[in-house]
Design an enzyme around this catalytic site. Structure first.
Site, PDB file in Angstrom:
ATOM      1  N   ASP A  64       0.830  -1.162   0.060  1.00 50.79           N
ATOM      2  CA  ASP A  64       0.036  -0.137   0.122  1.00 50.79           C
ATOM      3  C   ASP A  64       0.804   1.494  -0.134  1.00 50.79           C
ATOM      4  OD1 ASP A  64       1.134  -0.327   2.568  1.00 50.79           O
ATOM      5  OD2 ASP A  64      -0.843  -0.050   3.618  1.00 50.79           O
ATOM      6  N   HIS A  65       2.051   1.222   0.209  1.00 58.08           N
ATOM      7  CA  HIS A  65       3.013   2.329   0.505  1.00 58.08           C
ATOM      8  C   HIS A  65       3.551   2.824  -0.905  1.00 58.08           C
ATOM      9  CE1 HIS A  65       2.257   2.080   4.673  1.00 58.08           C
ATOM     10  NE2 HIS A  65       3.039   2.996   5.068  1.00 58.08           N
ATOM     11  N   ASP A 119       4.014  -1.241  11.338  1.00 50.75           N
ATOM     12  CA  ASP A 119       3.525   0.122  10.891  1.00 50.75           C
ATOM     13  C   ASP A 119       3.173   0.651  12.131  1.00 50.75           C
ATOM     14  OD1 ASP A 119       2.874   1.870   8.119  1.00 50.75           O
ATOM     15  OD2 ASP A 119       1.392   2.199   9.908  1.00 50.75           O
ATOM     16  N   ARG A 379      -0.363  13.031  10.064  1.00 43.42           N
ATOM     17  CA  ARG A 379       1.071  13.449  10.570  1.00 43.42           C
ATOM     18  C   ARG A 379       1.387  14.695   9.422  1.00 43.42           C
ATOM     19  NH1 ARG A 379       4.224   7.825  11.304  1.00 43.42           N
ATOM     20  NH2 ARG A 379       3.210   7.449  13.312  1.00 43.42           N
ATOM     21  N   SER A 533       7.067   7.292  13.086  1.00 44.61           N
ATOM     22  CA  SER A 533       6.877   5.937  12.233  1.00 44.61           C
ATOM     23  C   SER A 533       7.412   4.774  12.935  1.00 44.61           C
ATOM     24  CB  SER A 533       7.075   5.981  10.873  1.00 44.61           C
ATOM     25  OG  SER A 533       8.449   5.052  10.659  1.00 44.61           O
ATOM     26  N   ARG A 535       9.389   2.730  11.439  1.00 43.40           N
ATOM     27  CA  ARG A 535      10.444   2.182  10.410  1.00 43.40           C
ATOM     28  C   ARG A 535      11.725   1.897  11.124  1.00 43.40           C
ATOM     29  NH1 ARG A 535      10.271   8.052   7.995  1.00 43.40           N
ATOM     30  NH2 ARG A 535       7.992   7.482   7.695  1.00 43.40           N
TER      31      ARG A 535
HETATM   32  C1  MIC Z   1       4.168   6.368   8.225  1.00 42.22           C
HETATM   33  O1  MIC Z   1       2.826   6.549   8.181  1.00 42.22           O
HETATM   34  O2  MIC Z   1       4.960   7.198   8.684  1.00 42.22           O
HETATM   35  C2  MIC Z   1       4.570   4.968   7.785  1.00 42.22           C
HETATM   36  C3  MIC Z   1       5.141   5.319   6.360  1.00 42.22           C
HETATM   37  O3  MIC Z   1       3.275   4.344   7.698  1.00 42.22           O
HETATM   38  C4  MIC Z   1       5.575   4.111   8.695  1.00 42.22           C
HETATM   39  C5  MIC Z   1       5.940   3.241   8.238  1.00 42.22           C
HETATM   40  C6  MIC Z   1       7.169   3.283   7.355  1.00 42.22           C
HETATM   41  O4  MIC Z   1       7.998   4.285   7.464  1.00 42.22           O
HETATM   42  O5  MIC Z   1       7.163   2.574   6.174  1.00 42.22           O
HETATM   43  C7  MIC Z   1       4.911   4.173  10.034  1.00 42.22           C
HETATM   44  O6  MIC Z   1       3.915   4.819  10.692  1.00 42.22           O
HETATM   45  O7  MIC Z   1       5.256   3.188  10.898  1.00 42.22           O
HETATM   46 FE1  SF4 Z   2       0.032   4.865   5.110  1.00 44.06          FE
HETATM   47 FE2  SF4 Z   2       1.238   5.494   7.361  1.00 44.06          FE
HETATM   48 FE3  SF4 Z   2      -0.283   7.369   5.962  1.00 44.06          FE
HETATM   49 FE4  SF4 Z   2      -1.194   5.365   7.258  1.00 44.06          FE
HETATM   50  S1  SF4 Z   2      -0.068   7.128   8.106  1.00 44.06           S
HETATM   51  S2  SF4 Z   2      -1.787   6.184   5.179  1.00 44.06           S
HETATM   52  S3  SF4 Z   2       0.116   3.739   7.018  1.00 44.06           S
HETATM   53  S4  SF4 Z   2       1.682   6.368   5.095  1.00 44.06           S
END
Ligand code: MIC
Ligand code: SF4
Length: 641
Positions: A64-65, A119, A379, A533, A535
């Site tokens: 999905d990313h 995630d 965010r 996140s 990550r």
């Molecule tokens: C995000 O919303 O920051 C992400 C991208 O979904 C991350 C995961 C990632 O960095 O791949 C998260 O929320 O953990």
């Molecule tokens: Fe995707 Fe993270 Fe954004 Fe949710 S917050 S839509 S999991 S990138």
């Protein structure tokens, strides 16, 4: 003594440890989820464990990313994920099927079960009474292998809801209000339970918006009771059999209780660049808007988008605004199409994007230079949208539509009557976007493209360390500062050497070179270091660049676990003023680290000043051993699961 909902689920899944706040506990994990941006690394880690099939009740790999395929990299990674999932017993949600948290809620989540996901917004599952945690990829890999998930037993907070939301005031405004009250670090070390008579007035998608955004409070997780509303949601998804009622005991004890009267709330907005920078929408009225984005895992449900369509129907988006709508799942998109709501959205001039994270993670739709972007996301960290000087605000779908139509920040309560919207009581069920794993995976060939590079080697920790302070940063540094994402970098999530060029790029572009030439390095941070996140790249990449230790005023929960998993020593200041006395370029010498870790404190000598400072290490026996082995992967290989 009575138990909270979370305490009941923890007690039913406790593998070891005492349920006393602050103690380390190990939990049995029923379900796992991964997404593609963290998943490639998680499955590479799982593969090194040599376990043929996952040992959970259910594991799902979502894509999905990284859906923007501007080269071979993402497409290769999708094939890797599809084949590795088929081989090892993991369901595979194909690209286009939807955002992991939305799809998991719709099709797989179950009240009372434990879920960990690579995630940070995995707590979305708390909307149906799951105990769901965001975790680093390695922790998810261990759980897929049947290993326990270790957390610090949290305190319990309760938010008591009374009253009922007024039209145009939404669950997003509840999330923003609690962020205003508690701040981005106010939930650290706590599970937030939502209760009170107001809960019954909130639908499952509304509850899930709230538990999703509990991540922004730094909370370990958030959870709602499982009640009639939950039962009806699961029944509408053809899953009534998955329903279990769950509530807290009447005499359950909470460490803190906050009361919110839903009927007094107003539309709220989080200003750049932090989700807790919250004011009322009316206080910013008239601010010109360039872009509006509706979607993301926090506001892309059918209920959200039916309201958006009803508000847009027969109207046209302001010529100065570019509006995007990304439905959360194929189920949502199909149902919008079937009932004609999609046509209303398209006719307004909106750009409909695919069912994926998209603009939320800078995967396209970056704002114009210094552009004002209103987003229904969770965010708004600096640079996350892909445009460094953009001004990103977080709002509800209703506030987003008001801005898209008028071209300026507008209180949606001024839009007139809220059109009636009814969510059907049965959803369209088509799971063809989810591929079941092979019954016997032994013949499945795992396809690896050239994008997948070797996992970086972690070094075991020595008893002493002398290293340069290669970077000093302030409070609330996010993982988006440490390891930025976005369309240009995200395709390289399984190529740590490539990613390392961008480490701390938002704060200091010279950091990667400086860290590499220093050899061993130390980073100094303020409070809530590593928020955001899950990550693990925000730990693996600094580790690759030679960072051996991070000293901060305090850490965010998932990031500190990722640092330990990567073999990086996390320390905090015994005396907060010492933060002010340290300067980039100095050297710190830490002696007798091992015995210091046992005692809970290590002494460091600052060179050239000669000053001695005390650094605290609040680590469990297991974490000390992980660090001594040079990270969780080495520790797990030594059969410590
Ligand atoms: C995000 O919303 O920051 C992400 C991208 O979904 C991350 C995961 C990632 O960095 O791949 C998260 O929320 O953990
Ligand atoms: Fe995707 Fe993270 Fe954004 Fe949710 S917050 S839509 S999991 S990138």
């Amino acid at each position: 003594m009575g138990k909270t909902i979370a305490q009941k689920i923890i007690a039913a899944h406790l593998v070891s440890g005492e349920m006393v706040p602050g103690n380390e506990i190990a939990l049995r994990i029923d379900q796992t989820l991964t997404q593609d941006a963290t998943g490639t690394m998680a499955y590479l880690e799982f593969e090194t464990m040599g376990i043929p099939r996952v040992r959970t009740e259910l594991s799902v790999a979502y894509v999905d990313h990284n859906t923007l395929q501007s080269g071979f990299e993402n497409a290769d990674d999708h094939r890797y994920l599809q084949t590795v999932a088929a081989k090892h017993g993991v369901y595979f949600s194909r690209p286009g099927n939807g955002i992991c948290h939305q799809v998991h809620l719709e099709r797989f989540g179950k009240p009372g079960k434990t879920l960990i996901g690579s995630d940070s917004h995995t707590p979305t599952g708390g909307g149906i009474g799951m105990l769901a945690f965001g975790a680093g990829g390695l922790d998810v890999a261990v759980a897929m292998g049947g290993g326990a998930y270790y957390i610090t037993m949290p305190k319990m907070f309760k938010v008591e809801l009374t009253g009922k939301l007024r039209p145009f005031v939404t669950a997003k405004d509840v999330s923003l209000e609690i962020l205003r009250i508690l701040s981005v670090k106010g939930g650290v070390g706590a599970i937030i339970e939502w209760g009170g008579p107001g809960v019954a007035t909130l639908s499952v998608p509304e509850r899930a918006t709230i538990t999703n955004m509990g991540t922004e409070l730094g909370a370990t997780t958030s959870i709602f009771p499982s009640d009639e509303v939950t039962r009806a949601f699961l029944a509408a998804q053809g899953r009534e059999a998955d329903y279990t009622p769950l509530s807290s005991d009447p005499d359950a004890q909470y460490d803190r209780v906050i009361t919110i009267d839903l009927s007094t709330l107003k539309p709220m907005i989080a200003c750049p660049h932090s989700p807790d920078n919250v004011v009322t929408v009316e206080s910013l009225k008239g601010t010109k808007v360039d872009q509006v984005c509706i979607g993301s895992c926090t506001n892309s449900s059918l209920q959200d988008l039916l309201k958006v369509a009803a508000l847009l129907k027969g109207k046209t988006v302001s010529p100065n605004v570019s509006l995007s709508v990304s439905p959360g799942s194929r189920q949502v998109l199909t149902m919008l199409a079937d009932c004609g709501a999609l046509s209303d959205i398209l006719a307004s001039g909106a750009r409909v994007l695919e069912c994926a994270c998209g603009p939320c993670i800078g995967m396209g739709f970056s704002p114009n230079s210094a552009g004002v972007s209103l987003r229904t996301f969770n965010r708004n960290f600096l640079g996350r949208s892909g445009t460094k000087d953009a001004q990103v605000y977080l709002v509800s779908p209703e506030t987003a539509v008001a801005a898209a139509l008028t071209g300026e920040i507008t209180d949606p309560m001024l839009l007139g009557e809220m059109p009636g919207v009814s969510v059907p009581n049965s959803f369209k069920i088509d799971d063809s976007g989810v591929l079941a794993p092979a019954a016997d995976g032994s013949d499945v060939e795992v396809l690896r493209g050239p994008n997948i590079k070797e996992f970086p080697k972690c070094k075991p920790m020595d008893d002493s360390l002398s290293a340069e302070l290669v970077l000093k940063v302030g409070d609330n540094i996010t993982t988006d500062h440490i390891m930025p994402a976005g369309a240009k970098i995200l395709p390289y999530r399984s190529n740590i050497p490539f990613l390392s060029q961008f480490c701390f790029g938002v704060c200091d572009q010279a950091f990667p070179e400086r860290a590499k030439s220093a050899g061993d390095g130390i980073v100094i941070g303020g409070s809530n270091y590593g928020q955001g996140s899950s990550r693990e790249h925000a730990a693996l990449v600094p580790m690759y660049l030679g960072i051996r230790c991070v000293i901060a005023k305090s850490f965010a929960r998932i990031h500190v676990a990722n640092l330990i998993n990567a073999g990086i020593l996390p320390l905090t200041f015994a005396c907060a003023e010492d933060y002010g006395s340290l300067e980039q370029g100095q050297t710190l010498t830490l002696e007798q680290i091992w015995s210091g870790m046992e005692k809970g404190a290590v002494t460091a000598t600052v060179n050239p000043t000669g000053k001695k400072i005390t650094l605290l290490c609040d680590l469990t026996q297991r974490q000390r051993e992980i660090l001594k082995c040079g990270g969780l992967l080495n520790y797990t290989k030594e059969n410590h699961t």
